[in-house]
Design a protein around this motif. Structure first.
Motif, PDB file in Angstrom:
ATOM      1  N   LYS A   1     -17.199  -6.878   2.036  1.00 42.89           N
ATOM      2  CA  LYS A   1     -16.382  -7.751   1.192  1.00 42.89           C
ATOM      3  C   LYS A   1     -16.032  -7.116  -0.144  1.00 42.89           C
ATOM      4  O   LYS A   1     -14.881  -7.176  -0.587  1.00 42.89           O
ATOM      5  CB  LYS A   1     -17.110  -9.074   0.965  1.00 42.89           C
ATOM      6  N   PHE A   2     -17.020  -6.494  -0.787  1.00 43.36           N
ATOM      7  CA  PHE A   2     -16.811  -5.978  -2.141  1.00 43.36           C
ATOM      8  C   PHE A   2     -16.678  -4.462  -2.218  1.00 43.36           C
ATOM      9  O   PHE A   2     -16.154  -3.931  -3.198  1.00 43.36           O
ATOM     10  CB  PHE A   2     -17.967  -6.425  -3.054  1.00 43.36           C
ATOM     11  N   GLY A   3     -17.195  -3.738  -1.220  1.00 39.17           N
ATOM     12  CA  GLY A   3     -17.203  -2.277  -1.243  1.00 39.17           C
ATOM     13  C   GLY A   3     -18.606  -1.748  -1.442  1.00 39.17           C
ATOM     14  O   GLY A   3     -19.404  -2.357  -2.173  1.00 39.17           O
ATOM     15  N   LYS A   4     -18.920  -0.636  -0.799  1.00 43.07           N
ATOM     16  CA  LYS A   4     -20.267  -0.059  -0.910  1.00 43.07           C
ATOM     17  C   LYS A   4     -20.554   0.394  -2.340  1.00 43.07           C
ATOM     18  O   LYS A   4     -21.626   0.148  -2.883  1.00 43.07           O
ATOM     19  CB  LYS A   4     -20.412   1.121   0.055  1.00 43.07           C
ATOM     20  N   LYS A   5     -19.596   1.077  -2.941  1.00 43.42           N
ATOM     21  CA  LYS A   5     -19.772   1.551  -4.314  1.00 43.42           C
ATOM     22  C   LYS A   5     -19.975   0.386  -5.266  1.00 43.42           C
ATOM     23  O   LYS A   5     -20.896   0.403  -6.104  1.00 43.42           O
ATOM     24  CB  LYS A   5     -18.548   2.368  -4.728  1.00 43.42           C
TER      25      LYS A   5
ATOM     26  N   MET B   1     -22.421   5.585   3.337  1.00 39.37           N
ATOM     27  CA  MET B   1     -21.611   6.238   2.304  1.00 39.37           C
ATOM     28  C   MET B   1     -21.491   7.733   2.576  1.00 39.37           C
ATOM     29  O   MET B   1     -20.464   8.346   2.270  1.00 39.37           O
ATOM     30  CB  MET B   1     -22.214   5.974   0.925  1.00 39.37           C
ATOM     31  N   ILE B   2     -22.517   8.336   3.169  1.00 35.08           N
ATOM     32  CA  ILE B   2     -22.434   9.755   3.514  1.00 35.08           C
ATOM     33  C   ILE B   2     -21.372   9.992   4.576  1.00 35.08           C
ATOM     34  O   ILE B   2     -20.612  10.963   4.518  1.00 35.08           O
ATOM     35  CB  ILE B   2     -23.798  10.270   4.010  1.00 35.08           C
ATOM     36  N   THR B   3     -21.286   9.101   5.565  1.00 35.32           N
ATOM     37  CA  THR B   3     -20.228   9.258   6.562  1.00 35.32           C
ATOM     38  C   THR B   3     -18.853   9.066   5.923  1.00 35.32           C
ATOM     39  O   THR B   3     -17.878   9.687   6.349  1.00 35.32           O
ATOM     40  CB  THR B   3     -20.410   8.271   7.734  1.00 35.32           C
ATOM     41  N   ASP B   4     -18.775   8.221   4.887  1.00 38.71           N
ATOM     42  CA  ASP B   4     -17.518   8.094   4.144  1.00 38.71           C
ATOM     43  C   ASP B   4     -17.157   9.413   3.459  1.00 38.71           C
ATOM     44  O   ASP B   4     -15.986   9.809   3.418  1.00 38.71           O
ATOM     45  CB  ASP B   4     -17.634   6.997   3.084  1.00 38.71           C
ATOM     46  N   VAL B   5     -18.162  10.091   2.905  1.00 37.48           N
ATOM     47  CA  VAL B   5     -17.935  11.389   2.257  1.00 37.48           C
ATOM     48  C   VAL B   5     -17.471  12.424   3.285  1.00 37.48           C
ATOM     49  O   VAL B   5     -16.561  13.218   3.026  1.00 37.48           O
ATOM     50  CB  VAL B   5     -19.219  11.871   1.550  1.00 37.48           C
ATOM     51  N   ILE B   6     -18.100  12.415   4.474  1.00 35.99           N
ATOM     52  CA  ILE B   6     -17.710  13.345   5.539  1.00 35.99           C
ATOM     53  C   ILE B   6     -16.277  13.080   5.967  1.00 35.99           C
ATOM     54  O   ILE B   6     -15.481  14.004   6.156  1.00 35.99           O
ATOM     55  CB  ILE B   6     -18.683  13.217   6.731  1.00 35.99           C
ATOM     56  N   ASP B   7     -15.913  11.802   6.111  1.00 40.72           N
ATOM     57  CA  ASP B   7     -14.530  11.448   6.457  1.00 40.72           C
ATOM     58  C   ASP B   7     -13.558  11.916   5.381  1.00 40.72           C
ATOM     59  O   ASP B   7     -12.480  12.447   5.676  1.00 40.72           O
ATOM     60  CB  ASP B   7     -14.402   9.929   6.629  1.00 40.72           C
ATOM     61  N   ASP B   8     -13.928  11.719   4.113  1.00 39.93           N
ATOM     62  CA  ASP B   8     -13.053  12.105   3.004  1.00 39.93           C
ATOM     63  C   ASP B   8     -12.816  13.611   2.999  1.00 39.93           C
ATOM     64  O   ASP B   8     -11.692  14.077   2.763  1.00 39.93           O
ATOM     65  CB  ASP B   8     -13.685  11.668   1.682  1.00 39.93           C
ATOM     66  N   ALA B   9     -13.886  14.387   3.291  1.00 38.87           N
ATOM     67  CA  ALA B   9     -13.743  15.838   3.343  1.00 38.87           C
ATOM     68  C   ALA B   9     -12.843  16.259   4.498  1.00 38.87           C
ATOM     69  O   ALA B   9     -12.045  17.196   4.374  1.00 38.87           O
ATOM     70  CB  ALA B   9     -15.119  16.494   3.475  1.00 38.87           C
TER      71      ALA B   9
ATOM     72  N   CYS C   1     -23.485   7.275 -12.318  1.00 35.92           N
ATOM     73  CA  CYS C   1     -22.950   8.305 -11.405  1.00 35.92           C
ATOM     74  C   CYS C   1     -21.955   7.712 -10.410  1.00 35.92           C
ATOM     75  O   CYS C   1     -20.899   8.296 -10.136  1.00 35.92           O
ATOM     76  CB  CYS C   1     -24.093   8.983 -10.651  1.00 35.92           C
ATOM     77  N   LEU C   2     -22.281   6.563  -9.869  1.00 34.77           N
ATOM     78  CA  LEU C   2     -21.383   5.941  -8.896  1.00 34.77           C
ATOM     79  C   LEU C   2     -20.103   5.441  -9.559  1.00 34.77           C
ATOM     80  O   LEU C   2     -19.005   5.586  -9.006  1.00 34.77           O
ATOM     81  CB  LEU C   2     -22.097   4.776  -8.198  1.00 34.77           C
TER      82      LEU C   2
ATOM     83  N   LEU D   1     -15.065   6.948  -4.054  1.00 34.08           N
ATOM     84  CA  LEU D   1     -14.760   6.239  -2.801  1.00 34.08           C
ATOM     85  C   LEU D   1     -15.051   4.746  -2.927  1.00 34.08           C
ATOM     86  O   LEU D   1     -16.067   4.236  -2.442  1.00 34.08           O
ATOM     87  CB  LEU D   1     -15.551   6.850  -1.642  1.00 34.08           C
ATOM     88  N   ASN D   2     -14.111   4.051  -3.569  1.00 32.39           N
ATOM     89  CA  ASN D   2     -14.202   2.598  -3.608  1.00 32.39           C
ATOM     90  C   ASN D   2     -13.734   2.023  -2.270  1.00 32.39           C
ATOM     91  O   ASN D   2     -13.371   2.759  -1.353  1.00 32.39           O
ATOM     92  CB  ASN D   2     -13.384   2.026  -4.774  1.00 32.39           C
ATOM     93  N   ARG D   3     -13.743   0.715  -2.162  1.00 33.17           N
ATOM     94  CA  ARG D   3     -13.422   0.092  -0.869  1.00 33.17           C
ATOM     95  C   ARG D   3     -12.016   0.472  -0.391  1.00 33.17           C
ATOM     96  O   ARG D   3     -11.812   0.790   0.784  1.00 33.17           O
ATOM     97  CB  ARG D   3     -13.530  -1.438  -0.996  1.00 33.17           C
TER      98      ARG D   3
END
Length: 471
Positions: free
Chosen positions: A308-312, A361-369, A441-442, A448-450
């Motif tokens: 709903k709000f985003g992981k970050k 969130m790590i899989t989000d980073v992998i996707d972003d890369a 830091c976040l 990587l916001n929602r």
């Protein structure tokens, strides 16, 4: 058809509860040795083996320089390995579960407490590096990378992240709540750690770790075919991609701060409860209540709130709340150990939300890369993140050891009023600083916001679908 996406073999069952339970048991196995190390190794070597807290902390920090090599090397080995009938990542769990469990057990050999100081330091260094820098790395990197091969669906990966946290929490419940009840004894009115009991406990946990690893191996299925990366290794390009990846740098900085908060909480618990409050039972209670809080509050609601709000966004707010809780505890200065347990538990809920979704969130980073570079490097990116977590572990252990030395903590002064008051203050201030750093830091580094995550998922789905159409 593009074989770089998902396998379609009819023999592979759909993603389901077996995968979630299997992935849970994987981190259950990891944390039987990891949480034992982060919660009791410093206490064991200072109080049982008689080694200076500063020396133990220095080892934990120095070992991370070894990890800088072994973690990234293991990531490259995983990325370049060929899939087998069991998948690309699972075989490593079966191969390395024995060595990591044995190495962990060897760390806690109280029978050597009467040996010369130099021997004990060498034994500590060798066994700790074997466990953490070599064997734990060789099982944890493939295990963490495996999440993206179990399912390509973001929702499934978030569920795996939640179940991984459930596994870690259950291990923490057993280790944190159970160990103090059996490991501490009363000597001349003081609560002290028993070396022989710790040796037995470490042996039992090592056996349980192997059982959990085999459950993980047998229950999880890899469905996403991740072929071997056969590109010639270009170290310059690799490091450029890594160190210009703002999402990776942001999650690394947050991970270090997270471990600073979490492990100082766990590490200082081994001192604030027996030394300041004189209660091993309260330490057990703090582990029990914080674990139950994570299972009852964080696990059921983390995916819903982050969706709903985003992981970050969820992580920033929850960590700031935890920081405020510890600051209030510092000023309230509770005399009753169970009031302190209450503060500890509420603060742990904030940590629990971030810790529950961080693996997604790590899989989000992998996707972003992959969106940016066109190459998927699960093992390499995860290994860099794993190194960052170990660095956070080392910094927290080194910090706790150094601060204990600064306030004058030794075997002889462990129960002096000035020292125990210093222990209480450290137990509040150090985690509070860690939580604030996570939020900073976040908020200001991690991009990587929602909305950004949703855009990346849509872009990769388009690319993969295009690859299938062309194939």
């Amino acid at each position: 058809m593009n074989t770089n996406s998902t396998t379609t073999a009819a023999s592979v069952r759909p993603f389901g509860m077996k995968d979630k339970l299997g992935y849970m048991f994987g981190d259950f196995g990891n944390d039987f040795t990891f949480i034992l190390s982060s919660s009791f190794m410093l206490k064991f070597y200072t109080d049982v083996m008689g080694i200076s807290a500063a020396v133990v902390g220095l080892l934990m920090m120095a070992a991370r320089f070894v990890d800088a090599i072994t973690d990234v090397t293991m990531g490259q080995i995983v990325d370049r390995s060929r899939p087998t009938k069991d998948g690309k990542f699972k075989p490593w769990i079966k191969r390395m579960c024995g060595p990591v469990a044995i190495a962990s057990f060897l760390i806690y050999q109280s029978g050597f407490s009467g040996m010369p100081y130099g021997f004990k330091v060498v034994w500590m260094v060798v066994t700790y590096i074997l466990w953490g820098s070599i064997f734990y790395t060789s099982i944890n990197i493939p295990y963490g990378s495996m999440a993206s091969a179990i399912s390509p669906e973001p929702k499934h990966r978030a569920e795996l992240s939640t179940w991984r946290t459930i596994g870690a929490t259950l291990a923490g419940l057993i280790i944190g709540a159970g160990t103090p009840l059996f490991a501490y004894i009363t000597v001349k009115g003081n609560t002290v750690l028993s070396g022989p009991r710790m040796t037995v406990i470490a042996g039992i946990f090592s056996v349980l770790a192997i059982v959990c690893y085999f459950l993980c191996f047998n229950l999880v299925r890899e469905r996403v075919e991740v072929p071997a990366n056969n590109e010639k290794l270009n170290v310059g390009k690799l490091f450029k991609n890594l160190f210009t990846n703002r999402a990776l740098l942001g999650i690394i900085a947050a991970a270090i701060a997270l471990l600073l908060a979490m492990l100082t909480m766990q590490g200082m618990a081994g001192y604030v409860f027996p030394n300041f409050y004189g209660s091993g039972a309260a330490q057990s209670a703090s582990s029990f209540t914080s674990s139950i809080a994570v299972l009852a509050i964080c696990a059921p609601f983390a995916v819903k709130l982050s969706t709903k709000f985003g992981k970050k966004e969820l992580s920033v707010v929850s960590c700031l709340v935890s920081a405020v809780i510890f600051i209030v505890c510092l000023f309230v200065h509770p005399a009753n150990p169970y009031v302190y347990v209450g503060f500890f538990t509420v603060a742990y809920i904030g940590l629990g939300f971030f810790n529950t979704i961080v693996w997604a969130m790590i899989t989000d980073v992998i996707d972003d890369a992959e969106v940016k570079n066109g190459v998927r490097e699960d093992g390499t990116i995860y290994s860099v993140y794993s190194f960052a977590r170990k660095l956070g572990q080392a910094l927290s252990s080194g910090l706790v050891g150094s601060l204990l030395s600064l306030i004058g903590y030794t075997q002889a002064t462990a129960f002096e009023p000035a020292v125990t008051e210093g222990i209480f203050r450290l137990s509040c201030i150090a985690p509070a600083i860690g939580f604030v750093l996570v939020a900073v830091c976040l908020q200001f580094i991690y991009p990587l916001n929602r909305r950004r995550v949703e855009e990346n998922v849509a872009e990769l789905a388009r690319r993969h679908q295009g690859g299938k159409s062309e194939g």
